[in-house]
Write an enzyme that holds these catalytic residues in place. Structure first.
Site, PDB file in Angstrom:
ATOM      1  N   SER A 199       6.696 -17.628 -43.522  1.00  0.00           N
ATOM      2  CA  SER A 199       8.027 -18.174 -43.501  1.00  0.00           C
ATOM      3  C   SER A 199       8.699 -18.000 -42.154  1.00  0.00           C
ATOM      4  O   SER A 199       8.261 -17.354 -41.277  1.00  0.00           O
ATOM      5  CB  SER A 199       8.989 -17.089 -44.504  1.00  0.00           C
ATOM      6  OG  SER A 199      10.362 -17.437 -44.343  1.00  0.00           O
ATOM      7  N   TYR A 217      12.734  -8.864 -47.314  1.00  0.00           N
ATOM      8  CA  TYR A 217      11.723 -10.245 -47.290  1.00  0.00           C
ATOM      9  C   TYR A 217      11.392 -10.488 -45.758  1.00  0.00           C
ATOM     10  O   TYR A 217      10.179 -10.637 -45.568  1.00  0.00           O
ATOM     11  CB  TYR A 217      12.765 -11.269 -47.820  1.00  0.00           C
ATOM     12  CG  TYR A 217      12.011 -12.492 -47.747  1.00  0.00           C
ATOM     13  CD1 TYR A 217      11.127 -12.697 -48.836  1.00  0.00           C
ATOM     14  CD2 TYR A 217      12.054 -13.648 -46.962  1.00  0.00           C
ATOM     15  CE1 TYR A 217      10.160 -13.835 -48.833  1.00  0.00           C
ATOM     16  CE2 TYR A 217      11.499 -14.837 -47.049  1.00  0.00           C
ATOM     17  CZ  TYR A 217      10.666 -14.985 -47.829  1.00  0.00           C
ATOM     18  OH  TYR A 217       9.930 -16.035 -47.797  1.00  0.00           O
TER      19      TYR A 217
END
Length: 313
Positions: free
Chosen positions: A183, A196
């Site tokens: 990401s 995350y």
């Protein structure tokens, strides 16, 4: 004939040839590009998290190029649905029937067993796509340690364990391509995403290291860092208490389509790209800013955190 007369005639010849040369050039380039896609035909592709979202879209994209798919996920019913959707596509000619296997990356004890089943299907894995993942929303100081652990287990330890289980086969065949779906948050940290973004930073670091270590075995590694994608990731995200977030973020709704990201990933495989950042300009700017002018970047993140905190009050 003088040079003065030759030059206009040469230009006239070129102009007259353009209607023929341009279509011919486009045809040749298109043919060359399509030939690169043909290298995917009958490649064995293992996709984790293939029962929905980006994983499901990747399944359709690779299947359309003639790949032999092994699809894993937690829900056998959803995997069966994806498999049936693929087999029902009349626009695709693919003789390879998709195989589905249930795999929950949280249960580390089953990864080795499932990996052996995977290798038993076609005898090898040419492309491993570590796509499965879980997101998170919450304040770092109010988040239970169990939530941090669970996010790391799925997004990092599970991916690493599966990769290590499949890698010996790739090394043996001296061929293979490992795709890690990371990401933009694996490159920069943003407020209220601590668990995350930590898991994605770890994933980025591991696969960057692995790429260097196994290159002499002819095994390639690509890390893909997308921005927001229009999937249910935020709906299924964990909160600090471990419950489901259950909200479709505005940033997620306005993100890239899963189809676009999947196509970009296929291109990265075909073109042997080592790293792919799929993000708008402001996100790319933030990545650069984090390293060039960190103090300013930290100030921006502080302002963002203050703004988001005030909106939730």
């Amino acid at each position: 004939m003088s040079d003065a007369h030759a030059t206009p005639m040469a230009w006239q010849y070129v102009c007259c040839s353009l209607p023929i040369l341009i279509p011919m050039s486009v045809y040749v380039l298109k043919k060359c590009f399509n030939n690169r896609y043909r290298t995917l035909n009958s490649k064995v592709v293992l996709i984790t998290g293939a029962s929905s979202g980006l994983g499901e879209t990747l399944a359709h994209e690779f299947y359309s190029h003639g790949c032999a798919l092994i699809l894993t996920g937690r829900s056998s019913n959803e995997l069966e649905r994806v498999k049936n959707d693929l087999l029902s596509r009349s626009d695709i000619k693919n003789v390879n029937k998709p195989c589905i296997l249930v795999l929950d990356l949280i249960d580390q004890s089953t990864i080795e067993v499932v990996s052996q089943k995977v290798l038993g299907v076609f005898g090898r894995v040419d492309i491993l796509i570590n796509n499965a993942g879980i997101s998170y929303r919450g304040r770092a100081e109010a988040t239970m340690a169990e939530v941090d652990y669970k996010v790391m287990l799925v997004n990092y330890f599970g991916q690493v364990a599966l990769t290590k289980a499949i890698l010996p086969s790739m090394i043996h065949h001296k061929s293979g391509h490992i795709i890690a779906i990371s990401s933009v948050q694996g490159k920069i940290a943003v407020p209220f995403r601590s668990a995350y973004t930590a898991s994605k930073h770890a994933l980025q670091a591991f696969f960057d290291t692995l790429r260097a270590e196994i290159s002499h075995h002819k095994v390639k590694v690509t890390v893909v860092s997308p921005g927001y994608i229009q999937t249910n990731l935020s709906l299924n995200a964990l909160t600090g208490s471990g419950s489901k977030y259950g909200v479709m973020d505005e940033s997620t709704m306005s993100g890239y389509s899963a189809e676009y990201v999947a196509q970009r990933i296929v291109d990265a495989v075909v073109n042997d790209e080592q790293e792919v950042i799929i993000a708008p300009f402001y996100a790319r700017l933030a990545i650069g800013l984090r390293y060039v002018w960190p103090r300013f970047y930290f100030w921006i993140m502080k302002c963002r955190a203050d703004r988001q905190a005030s909106q939730k009050m």
